[in-house]
Design an enzyme around this catalytic site. Structure first.
Site, short mmCIF file in Angstrom:
data_model
loop_
_atom_site.label_atom_id
_atom_site.label_comp_id
_atom_site.label_asym_id
_atom_site.label_seq_id
_atom_site.Cartn_x
_atom_site.Cartn_y
_atom_site.Cartn_z
N LYS A 188 37.35 44.91 36.99
CA LYS A 188 36.26 44.45 37.86
C LYS A 188 36.73 44.22 39.29
O LYS A 188 36.09 44.66 40.24
CB LYS A 188 35.66 43.12 37.32
N ARG A 224 29.23 33.92 33.62
CA ARG A 224 29.98 34.06 32.38
C ARG A 224 29.30 33.29 31.24
O ARG A 224 29.79 33.34 30.11
CB ARG A 224 31.39 33.50 32.55
N ARG A 230 49.88 43.70 34.53
CA ARG A 230 49.50 43.05 35.78
C ARG A 230 50.28 41.75 35.98
O ARG A 230 50.66 41.41 37.09
CB ARG A 230 47.98 42.77 35.76
N ARG A 239 49.99 35.42 38.37
CA ARG A 239 48.99 34.56 37.72
C ARG A 239 49.55 34.03 36.41
O ARG A 239 49.86 34.82 35.51
CB ARG A 239 47.71 35.37 37.44
N ARG A 257 41.60 34.39 26.54
CA ARG A 257 40.59 34.78 27.54
C ARG A 257 39.67 35.86 26.98
O ARG A 257 38.45 35.84 27.22
CB ARG A 257 41.28 35.28 28.82
P1 AMP Z 1 39.09 35.97 36.53
O1 AMP Z 1 39.86 36.09 37.80
O2 AMP Z 1 37.66 36.40 36.65
O3 AMP Z 1 39.80 36.60 35.36
O4 AMP Z 1 39.02 34.40 36.20
C1 AMP Z 1 40.19 33.65 35.95
C2 AMP Z 1 39.81 32.32 35.31
O5 AMP Z 1 39.00 31.57 36.22
C3 AMP Z 1 38.99 32.42 34.03
O6 AMP Z 1 39.81 32.62 32.88
C4 AMP Z 1 38.30 31.05 34.03
O7 AMP Z 1 39.20 30.03 33.62
C5 AMP Z 1 38.00 30.84 35.51
N1 AMP Z 1 36.68 31.39 35.88
C6 AMP Z 1 36.43 32.44 36.71
N2 AMP Z 1 35.12 32.67 36.81
C7 AMP Z 1 34.50 31.74 36.01
C8 AMP Z 1 33.16 31.48 35.65
N3 AMP Z 1 32.15 32.23 36.13
N4 AMP Z 1 32.92 30.44 34.81
C9 AMP Z 1 33.91 29.68 34.32
N5 AMP Z 1 35.21 29.90 34.59
C10 AMP Z 1 35.51 30.92 35.42
#
Ligand code: AMP
Length: 192
Positions: free
Chosen positions: A14, A89, A128, A134, A146
């Site tokens: 994404k 989400r 990654r 991260r 996740r």
């Molecule tokens: P991402 O970079 O989208 O993989 O997000 C990394 C982490 O941020 C996720 O595993 C969640 O812990 C948190 N996070 C990101 N977006 C959301 C969301 N829309 N709702 C809740 N937690 C989020």
């Protein structure tokens, strides 16, 4: 305005695709994960409250996330539209987004999902993790959590947008260029 939700499990691509598409279509890219990481790095109150969830691979509570998202949209008044990456989400987030955009006289036009098998996701995220810095990419148990959270809490949104005739699935396996081309086909059609 054109407002797109780029959807898919962690590691689906994404972020990579959103950063290409935002330039191509002149849209504002909002990644809730990036905003959280920025806040963690800068040790803001928001960052501190989100960190424990993110490190475990759990979702940050809806209220915190929704308020943050609205504030990010607010910062970009006059935009052509948005690519939401990693948001919504949960159904509560989808409802909040819809209410918020309605108050601005607009809506979510489409959810475009990148479809990728689980084992490929785990491989991609471990790869990654070697360079992303991260913590949530560095540990296979957190990565699998996740992906589970995605299936248990987030995947239902496919249904939510399908009911509104706004769901588009795209094969997320291939070269970056191939996947951009598949996504562009959908977006070009929407923008016609
Ligand atoms: P991402 O970079 O989208 O993989 O997000 C990394 C982490 O941020 C996720 O595993 C969640 O812990 C948190 N996070 C990101 N977006 C959301 C969301 N829309 N709702 C809740 N937690 C989020």
């Amino acid at each position: 305005m054109t407002n797109l939700v780029l959807f898919g499990p962690p590691g689906a691509g994404k972020g990579t695709q959103a950063s290409i598409l935002k330039d191509k279509y002149e849209l504002i890219h909002i990644s809730t994960g990036d905003v959280f990481r920025y806040n963690i790095k800068n040790q803001t109150e928001l960052g501190l409250s989100a960190k424990s969830y993110i490190d475990k691979g759990q979702l940050v509570p809806d209220e915190v996330t929704i308020n943050m998202l609205n504030a990010e949209v607010e910062k970009n008044e006059g935009a052509n539209g948005f690519i939401f990456d990693g948001f919504p989400r949960t159904e509560a987030q989808a409802e909040a987004l819809s209410t918020y955009l309605e108050s601005k006289g607009t809506e979510v036009h489409a959810m475009i999902a990148l479809e990728v098998e689980d084992e490929i996701l785990v491989e991609r995220l471990l790869e990654r993790g070697k360079t992303s810095g991260r913590p949530d990419d560095a540990d296979e148990a957190v990565i699998r959590n996740r992906i589970n959270v995605y299936y248990n809490e987030t995947a239902i949104l496919k249904n939510y947008y399908q009911k509104q005739d706004k769901y588009y699935g795209v094969d997320g396996v291939g070269s970056i260029e191939e996947i951009t081309a598949r996504l562009s086909e959908v977006i070009d059609e929407l923008m016609k």
